[in-house]
Design an enzyme around this catalytic site. Structure first.
Site, short mmCIF file in Angstrom:
data_model
loop_
_atom_site.label_atom_id
_atom_site.label_comp_id
_atom_site.label_asym_id
_atom_site.label_seq_id
_atom_site.Cartn_x
_atom_site.Cartn_y
_atom_site.Cartn_z
N HIS A 193 -15.18 -5.69 -32.16
CA HIS A 193 -14.60 -4.40 -31.78
C HIS A 193 -14.59 -3.50 -33.00
CE1 HIS A 193 -11.80 -1.32 -30.50
NE2 HIS A 193 -12.08 -1.68 -29.26
N LEU A 228 -10.70 -5.75 -21.27
CA LEU A 228 -11.50 -5.39 -22.44
C LEU A 228 -10.64 -5.17 -23.68
CD1 LEU A 228 -14.54 -4.83 -22.89
CD2 LEU A 228 -13.92 -2.42 -22.94
N ASP A 229 -11.07 -5.71 -24.81
CA ASP A 229 -10.42 -5.49 -26.09
C ASP A 229 -9.06 -6.15 -26.20
OD1 ASP A 229 -12.60 -3.97 -26.62
OD2 ASP A 229 -11.60 -2.06 -26.27
N GLN A 230 -8.71 -6.99 -25.24
CA GLN A 230 -7.42 -7.64 -25.30
C GLN A 230 -7.57 -9.15 -25.51
OE1 GLN A 230 -4.42 -6.10 -25.37
NE2 GLN A 230 -5.65 -4.25 -25.47
#
Lengths: 284, 284, 284, 284
Positions: A193, A228-230
């Site tokens: 990320h 997403l992104d977690q």
């Protein structure tokens, strides 16, 4: 790390008396030398984590039998576990789009022996990076997204399966994966990320960072999850910046962080130093 | 930095031809030696920023006259500017609650000559830190919040005014300031945020960080604005952590970052190295 | 770390089969729960290191008996070991000269509960820091060096002995210790070196760093040995600097690194996370 | 940085009144817009340094005339100066031996537009890296050292001259350069030193670092001088390590630092942000 051929057990279970004695006794009785052993107890949740690296050359029984016998012990201890053998090299696929920095970096580290895996496949939705793949002699498949995003993903999953891929590396792959893809490779898809999470999400993070006048920028490598992104964070790093840096400068600095953070995460995964436990990652 | 007695001009204006020549010519004609000069152009917004440090001993006219004459030039250049003289030491008040680490740190740096300011007042809503204040010989005023939050703040603002305070330092002051307080000290209230912004907001950030398994924690010093934690960022820093660190460990590591970040921000402000421009901070 | 009352064993011995099984079995049979366990094998030298933290509340025999029984096992394994009990708090003395930053830092961390030790004594060759000692309520003894350096050191060692000191912290103590002092506290004197070792040695390191135009400065905490600045390194850190920083700026930045590095080293020592092995330090 | 075509002046001279006014007036009168301007005064040595970036499109006279006129002013101010035009791209040669990491890194950054230069030549004393050179389409010349070290160097210098090389990058080039080579490219040969200077010198620095148990390793980029490893430092960086890292791990971590530090130094040089002043480097 796999200099000596080795077996790596990763374990997690409720903490309990006699755990280390039981596990180390198990392997001692079977003639093993422990090359490395690392433990951690999450006191808040009372979970015990262990990584055990054994000398493969001491294995005096079929692998299946070892696993069955250990499985019996694990059951008693209420333990989740995995085992890997260093003579079975993991097979990693790299998914990329257009940005070359992470792809080159991984291929070069692979070539230099830093990453102990085979890389039999690079997939991209653009033809852009084919040349790079060729340079390193890795087969490249271009799967343009086009109208049918779902069809493209299905083709990609088929490719991954056909190549017996163990680990999927999203090297700045700018496509969202479906639940189906995530479920096919649980905790085996690593994403980088382009920001320090939790942080600027959404588009143009470096421009956002510039406009907000931040003094540090970072990057985060994590396992991909549906949200997403977690996903569970494997590695992060950050660098100081000043008002002098333009968004373009920040992007260049960001690229340097991204590729190092991604490489460290992939390396930790390949060396089986990573245990995922709910949303936390233990990196031994 | 103010070893040589000095005058510091901070300027921002639309970028234009002849700017440096006009400004440096202005001071040259008035007999000044430039001790330090720093510039930055935000090309995206076409704004020019300048910090000029002059030798005060060359001042050959009344300060008011210098300011009037410079004001006339500034008007032509459409420039916003401030001027400060090193013989007028800024007066800083520290607001704290119970946590001592930032308070001690600031007082010690003040004592060692790192922070060039007077600290005539410490205000807290608890009696907890009175002893620390006494140690360093700084007057301490305890203003408990009680039922009437507004009355307490009014009392505090009165105190700040009575002490001719130029800079308010929130050294882990756990109270929210009203618009009235913010407006009374625009870009003159420095807050330390116990996290890397944008980041874990809300309560127990270190527990949140632990549970999320982050690999780095940080801190952010910024000017207080009405929209809490969104003010212009002056300084940030971060440190690597591992899964081994408990929330309490993270808190200790966090404290070390907090106090260094806050001190650096306060130092930059006192040395007049900070220009705020909308939500961005230029730190020369 | 010593939240739960605990026993800490530190061990080093030749690596050998069955080691973990033997040690963990020993404690399991005696009813102990392992709170934490950390291992490391120096493959090059074939030495195995282990730190074991046990729950003190499970101790069901006299301490002496436990130690005798463990000593018998250790003999078989050719093991060097130490044991510490968290209810016996270490007693640390701080030696300082004039610079206050490390002294304040240690005293404040002690007060905040970060450093789990008693500090019954501060010794200095100047009266300069007496006030700081008083602030924190720690007895201060001034022992000027004068003509007879040897006599002063003998007086100091007598003081340390009289106060049953376990750990001596050189918090910028600008005197060289004799072999006699070093031998009296083997691996129990921690020094902070005002530079990144190996590095600028000798006087005025920050001026040297400035003149050489270095881009980073650091600090090193190590155990004191006869060969000054060559002792086993416990902790290091560094910070980026630029040409803009004057020698005085570097000194201030250096101070921030020094105190953090010293504090981390002292903390690691007090938590018995440090094993010295020839000139290498294992920090668990 | 050279987005807008630009002219960069680098200057150093004794500090004196009216300097900025004189210089900025000079360019203002000739119709220039200052894109960037940076100054620094070394107060200890009373030397003033300036970097001035002008918009090339405002140049309304022959370059030679500009330089002559500026030269006349510089003479009055007792100033040393250089000028560069962004439309004359510097030509860099890379010298390497066998280690590929720095070479790949530079070539990739060049390809991505991060390094604004031509790279018309790679020279190595081994054939090892020819493939890498081919990948990026850069001519590769292998000059084995053999018996006559001097003859090899002369051949190399001839090659550099024939290719009109402005900057020589030693990307882990394991040969010592003679005084002749150094003198041919004063402050135009950048070397990457595989350690944090001053530090472990000599062979196997990572093994030395391991054996000494250091907690940080670093790298230094500097201009090559006759006195090996003592040249002016352009850039440094360091990373934390632990006892767990083997010499081979340290080497891998070291490689990551080396290539980033070398790239940053080369970038700063190419963007004319570097002024060498005796043994100090000012990096704007």
């Amino acid at each position: 790390m796999f200099k000596t051929p080795s077996i790596v057990f990763l374990m997690q279970c409720p903490d309990q008396k006699g755990l280390v004695a039981a596990v180390s006794g198990f392997f001692y009785k079977r003639g093993f030398n422990i090359l490395r052993s690392q433990q951690y107890t999450d006191a808040a949740r009372n979970i015990y984590y262990m990584r055990l690296e054994l000398d493969l050359r001491h294995l005096a029984m079929p692998r299946l039998q070892l696993e069955e016998e250990f499985g019996a012990l694990a059951k008693i201890l209420n333990m989740k576990w995995t085992v890997d053998y260093s003579d079975l090299r993991p097979r990693a696929a790299i998914l990329a789009t257009k940005a070359p920095h992470c792809l080159y970096d991984l291929l070069l580290r692979r070539k230099e022996g830093e990453l102990d895996c085979d890389i039999p496949l690079i997939v991209s939705n653009h033809a852009h990076l084919e040349e790079a793949a060729n340079l390193f002699g890795v087969p490249f498949r271009c799967l343009p997204v086009g109208d049918d995003r779902d069809a493209q993903e299905r083709r990609m999953l088929k490719l991954l399966k056909a190549h017996h891929i163990d680990l999927v590396i999203l090297a700045r792959y700018m496509q969202i994966l479906s639940k189906r893809a995530i479920d096919a490779y649980p905790n085996r898809i690593i994403n980088i990320h382009h920001a320090f999470l939790p942080a600027f999400q959404g588009a143009y993070p470096y421009r956002q960072a510039y406009e907000r006048g931040v003094k540090m920028i970072g990057a985060t490598a994590h396992y991909a999850t549906e949200d997403l992104d977690q996903g569970p964070i494997i590695e992060q790093d950050a660098a100081r910046v000043t008002h002098e840096q333009s968004p373009r400068d920040l992007e260049q600095i960001g690229r340097d962080i991204e590729r190092v953070v991604l490489a460290r995460a992939v390396k930790a995964h390949l060396e089986r130093r990573v245990i995922v436990s709910e949303n936390r990652v233990i990196v031994f």
